[in-house]
Design a protein around this motif. Structure first.
Motif, short mmCIF file in Angstrom:
data_model
loop_
_atom_site.label_atom_id
_atom_site.label_comp_id
_atom_site.label_asym_id
_atom_site.label_seq_id
_atom_site.Cartn_x
_atom_site.Cartn_y
_atom_site.Cartn_z
N ILE A 124 3.47 6.28 -6.89
CA ILE A 124 2.51 7.17 -7.71
C ILE A 124 3.02 8.65 -7.44
O ILE A 124 2.93 9.57 -8.60
CB ILE A 124 1.17 6.92 -7.60
N THR A 125 3.44 9.10 -6.32
CA THR A 125 3.28 10.46 -6.03
C THR A 125 4.68 10.85 -6.65
O THR A 125 4.74 12.14 -7.36
CB THR A 125 3.82 10.82 -4.49
N SER A 147 2.93 7.20 3.97
CA SER A 147 3.69 7.35 2.76
C SER A 147 3.25 8.63 1.72
O SER A 147 4.23 9.29 1.09
CB SER A 147 3.37 6.19 2.02
N TRP A 148 1.89 8.86 1.78
CA TRP A 148 1.52 10.11 1.17
C TRP A 148 1.97 11.43 1.62
O TRP A 148 2.53 12.18 1.00
CB TRP A 148 -0.02 10.14 1.06
N MET A 172 -0.29 3.61 3.67
CA MET A 172 -0.54 4.66 2.78
C MET A 172 -0.53 5.98 3.09
O MET A 172 0.03 7.01 2.33
CB MET A 172 -1.78 3.97 1.95
N LEU A 173 -1.39 6.39 4.14
CA LEU A 173 -1.43 7.80 4.53
C LEU A 173 -0.08 8.37 4.90
O LEU A 173 0.36 9.32 4.55
CB LEU A 173 -2.38 7.83 5.81
N PHE A 180 0.82 -1.13 0.12
CA PHE A 180 0.01 -0.14 -0.08
C PHE A 180 0.77 1.15 -0.09
O PHE A 180 0.84 2.33 -0.77
CB PHE A 180 -0.89 0.07 1.24
N GLY A 181 2.05 1.19 0.95
CA GLY A 181 2.69 2.25 1.07
C GLY A 181 3.74 2.68 0.03
O GLY A 181 3.85 3.72 -0.72
N THR A 228 1.85 3.87 -3.15
CA THR A 228 1.45 5.52 -2.91
C THR A 228 2.59 6.39 -3.27
O THR A 228 2.41 7.38 -3.87
CB THR A 228 0.98 5.71 -1.33
#
Length: 253
Positions: free
Chosen positions: A62-63, A218-219, A215-216, A55-56, A59
């Protein structure tokens, strides 16, 4: 069902691990002990960690891609051979004794810290990709196979290994190296995850729960790294690598 205390633990550790992983790698040093503490068997904890970590790393990948700090077409060989190495490593780990690797890892990670401390390339403001030639293709193939295999066999520090080796091999600055590291780390995580799922060694409820908070984190971590640049990344990267070497040495020795 996941109780409130376990949810809180998975949430806090997941967010912190995701933040650190997006910048420097090494989040697995937090998540794997936490998953073991929930009572999961070791192989299931490793498989569940791959699910959460995917998940991380996706993320963050993609960023970096959206900010044009990772070009999947340019790095397709790295991606392909990372996938091959990760699958082979995940299968092989069931048949080999990894004690020698555990004892060697702290020294390797410590050398990474030394390189990071004195490397001027890592704080370079240049954002150029290397020239395409046969030498580049060989480097991408060997690096992808080696680090993909390592991530399948063990995993701790894979992101850090990608960042430093990419800086050394391709003369990339730390932002471009981080973009490549996060993306290839996702590839090896995902390929290992598929293998673990096939072997029925993944707890989906725990993995998805922790993965959402990773995920959060990592964003937030990826955006912070991109916004503040190498002067922000390098000290965090160096701190994480030093802590990682001490932790691995304590466990192995």
């Amino acid at each position: 069902m996941i109780d409130i205390e376990l949810l809180g633990l998975l949430s806090a550790v997941g967010f912190i691990a995701g933040f650190i992983d997006a910048i420097a790698g090494g989040g697995g040093l937090l998540t794997i002990p936490t998953l073991l503490a929930t009572g999961l068997p070791p192989h299931v904890a490793l498989g569940t960690n791959k699910l959460a970590a995917s998940f991380g790393s996706l993320t963050a990948s993609i960023t970096f891609y959206r900010k044009r700090l990772f070009d999947p077409i340019f790095w397709w060989r790295s991606i392909m051979f990372t996938a091959i190495g990760a699958v082979i490593g995940t299968i092989v780990v069931s048949f080999i004794n990894t004690q020698w690797l555990e004892k060697l890892l702290p020294l390797i990670v410590f050398l990474i810290a030394i390189y990071t401390l004195f490397s001027k390339q890592m704080i370079s403001s240049e954002g150029n990709l290397p020239r395409k030639d046969k030498a580049l293709h060989k480097k991408q193939t060997l690096q992808g196979l080696t680090l993909g295999f390592y991530d399948g066999v063990a995993g701790p520090g894979t992101g850090a290994f990608w960042t430093v080796s990419s800086t050394a091999l391709y003369k990339l600055n730390i932002l471009l190296s981080s973009g490549l590291a996060r993306s290839t780390n996702f590839v090896s995580n995902f390929c290992s995850l598929i293998t673990f799922i096939y072997l029925a060694q993944v707890d989906f409820v725990v993995g998805i729960t922790m993965g959402l908070f990773i995920m959060l984190g990592s964003w937030v971590g990826a955006h912070s790294a991109i916004k503040y640049g190498s002067k922000f990344i390098k000290p965090i990267f160096l701190t994480v690598v030093i802590i990682m070497s001490i932790y691995l040495a304590y466990k192995a020795w």
